[in-house]
Design an enzyme around this catalytic site. Structure first.
Site, PDB file in Angstrom:
ATOM      1  N   GLU A  57       0.856  -1.124   0.136  1.00  0.00           N
ATOM      2  CA  GLU A  57      -0.008  -0.079  -0.065  1.00  0.00           C
ATOM      3  C   GLU A  57       0.898   1.360  -0.072  1.00  0.00           C
ATOM      4  O   GLU A  57       0.480   2.318  -0.859  1.00  0.00           O
ATOM      5  CB  GLU A  57      -1.143   0.032   1.270  1.00  0.00           C
ATOM      6  CG  GLU A  57      -2.155  -0.924   1.072  1.00  0.00           C
ATOM      7  CD  GLU A  57      -3.044  -0.717  -0.257  1.00  0.00           C
ATOM      8  OE1 GLU A  57      -2.897   0.499  -0.618  1.00  0.00           O
ATOM      9  OE2 GLU A  57      -3.338  -1.800  -0.728  1.00  0.00           O
ATOM     10  N   TYR A 140      -6.816   6.514   4.131  1.00  0.00           N
ATOM     11  CA  TYR A 140      -6.837   5.663   3.165  1.00  0.00           C
ATOM     12  C   TYR A 140      -5.899   4.090   3.615  1.00  0.00           C
ATOM     13  O   TYR A 140      -6.456   3.081   3.500  1.00  0.00           O
ATOM     14  CB  TYR A 140      -6.295   5.925   1.755  1.00  0.00           C
ATOM     15  CG  TYR A 140      -5.936   4.923   0.734  1.00  0.00           C
ATOM     16  CD1 TYR A 140      -6.984   4.080   0.121  1.00  0.00           C
ATOM     17  CD2 TYR A 140      -4.635   4.350   0.652  1.00  0.00           C
ATOM     18  CE1 TYR A 140      -6.665   2.993  -0.623  1.00  0.00           C
ATOM     19  CE2 TYR A 140      -4.257   3.288  -0.243  1.00  0.00           C
ATOM     20  CZ  TYR A 140      -5.551   2.417  -0.689  1.00  0.00           C
ATOM     21  OH  TYR A 140      -5.083   1.426  -1.535  1.00  0.00           O
ATOM     22  N   ASP A 158      -9.496   4.870  -2.948  1.00  0.00           N
ATOM     23  CA  ASP A 158      -8.477   5.490  -3.845  1.00  0.00           C
ATOM     24  C   ASP A 158      -8.779   6.103  -5.032  1.00  0.00           C
ATOM     25  O   ASP A 158     -10.111   6.041  -5.325  1.00  0.00           O
ATOM     26  CB  ASP A 158      -7.491   4.127  -3.819  1.00  0.00           C
ATOM     27  CG  ASP A 158      -7.794   3.419  -5.113  1.00  0.00           C
ATOM     28  OD1 ASP A 158      -8.999   3.213  -5.363  1.00  0.00           O
ATOM     29  OD2 ASP A 158      -6.955   2.784  -5.734  1.00  0.00           O
TER      30      ASP A 158
END
Length: 312
Positions: A57, A140, A158
């Site tokens: 990520e 996020y 996203d």
């Protein structure tokens, strides 16, 4: 299936409630498509574990998958657990980051690894609030790790997911430049009630945006929800919001910073100022870029005009 229509300014898509729709007509179609079309990526495999998901990520933010794959695999081979990375100097994380770009992410990932080792016994925390409290972890990333690593129910927003929701539900070509409160509410509204399904929905809607509902040259003929897509049903109206931000690189301070860091990554001892001066012809921009790297903690200045990647 009932097709969502383009909402009016006062409709729930502009100011949706926080109440989940439970099972939306979109869920089954998108998840079924994902089951058949998901890419076999290393961070999706069971052996990746929560740390592998977290590393991916960080790396995938603003960087395409094909560039991330080799660096990801080298990173996990060298630092298979957060504690392994935490033992090394932050400069080693910057060195291993290579040409992925936005190298402050490497420092943030190192900082998160140190915190995980110190606060959580070396294991990536399962609690969303604890994830959010880690250095370098934002809204996020915390939601993505909780969802993809632990199968929890969180809206994961996203760029790809935002674009899918903008087109399929809101009926516009592109989402706003920055995530809005209305988008967050819509994401919560669309989140399935079942935890496992919600985690699958998060991954599936992201993959749909990456492979089919792309920013340019979208493949509506391959889309599992084309018949329900509000933007397509409205005739694909052109984007009429603020101009879309483009990214330039050549000649920018980002390019100069990258060239300076490349010299330092290749060196395993301090580098003299003269070696850095050779990478860019314009002295004012070069000095500004170097000062920025020092201010960001990516470069450590030493006496005598020497520089190195940070040790602390």
């Amino acid at each position: 299936m009932t097709a969502p229509t383009k909402p009016s300014p006062d409709s729930p898509a502009d100011a949706p409630s926080d109440t989940s729709l439970g099972e939306s007509p979109l869920h089954g179609a998108v998840i079924e498509w994902f089951d058949d079309n998901a890419r076999d990526l290393p961070w999706r495999r069971p052996e990746a574990g929560p740390w592998g998901v977290m590393v991916s990520e960080f790396m995938l933010q603003q960087t395409p998958v094909n560039r991330v794959l080799p660096v990801y695999e080298q990173w996990l081979a060298r630092w298979p657990r957060p504690a392994d990375l935490a033992k090394d100097a932050p400069g080693e994380a910057v060195r291993a980051w290579g040409r992925l770009g936005y190298p402050r992410r490497a420092l943030r990932l190192h900082g998160a690894a140190v915190a995980i080792a110190e606060r959580h016994g070396g294991d990536v925390p399962t609690d969303h609030a604890q994830l959010l409290a880690l250095p370098g972890i934002g809204e996020y990333t915390a939601a993505a790790v909780a969802s993809f690593a632990y199968g929890q129910r969180h809206p994961v927003l996203d760029t790809n997911v935002r674009r899918v929701f903008a087109r399929a539900v809101t009926g516009v070509q592109y989402p706003p430049n920055a995530t809005t409160a209305a988008e967050r509410k819509l994401a919560r509204t669309l989140l399935p009630d079942d935890e496992r399904t919600a985690a699958r929905w998060a991954a599936a809607s992201m993959e749909l945006g990456a492979l089919v509902c792309t920013a340019k040259n979208e493949s509506c003929h391959r889309c599992p929800i084309a018949a329900q897509c509000a933007w397509r049903l409205a005739g694909k109206p052109e984007h009429d919001g603020p101009p879309r931000r483009g990214q330039t690189y050549a000649g920018t301070d980002r390019q100069v910073r990258g060239k300076l860091l490349a010299v330092l990554r290749e060196a395993h001892s301090p580098v003299p100022q003269a070696a850095l001066d050779r990478v860019w012809h314009e002295p004012v921009q070069r000095a500004r870029a170097l000062d920025g790297l020092v201010a960001d903690g990516l470069v450590e200045p030493l006496p005598g005009g020497m520089y190195r990647l940070p040790l602390t």
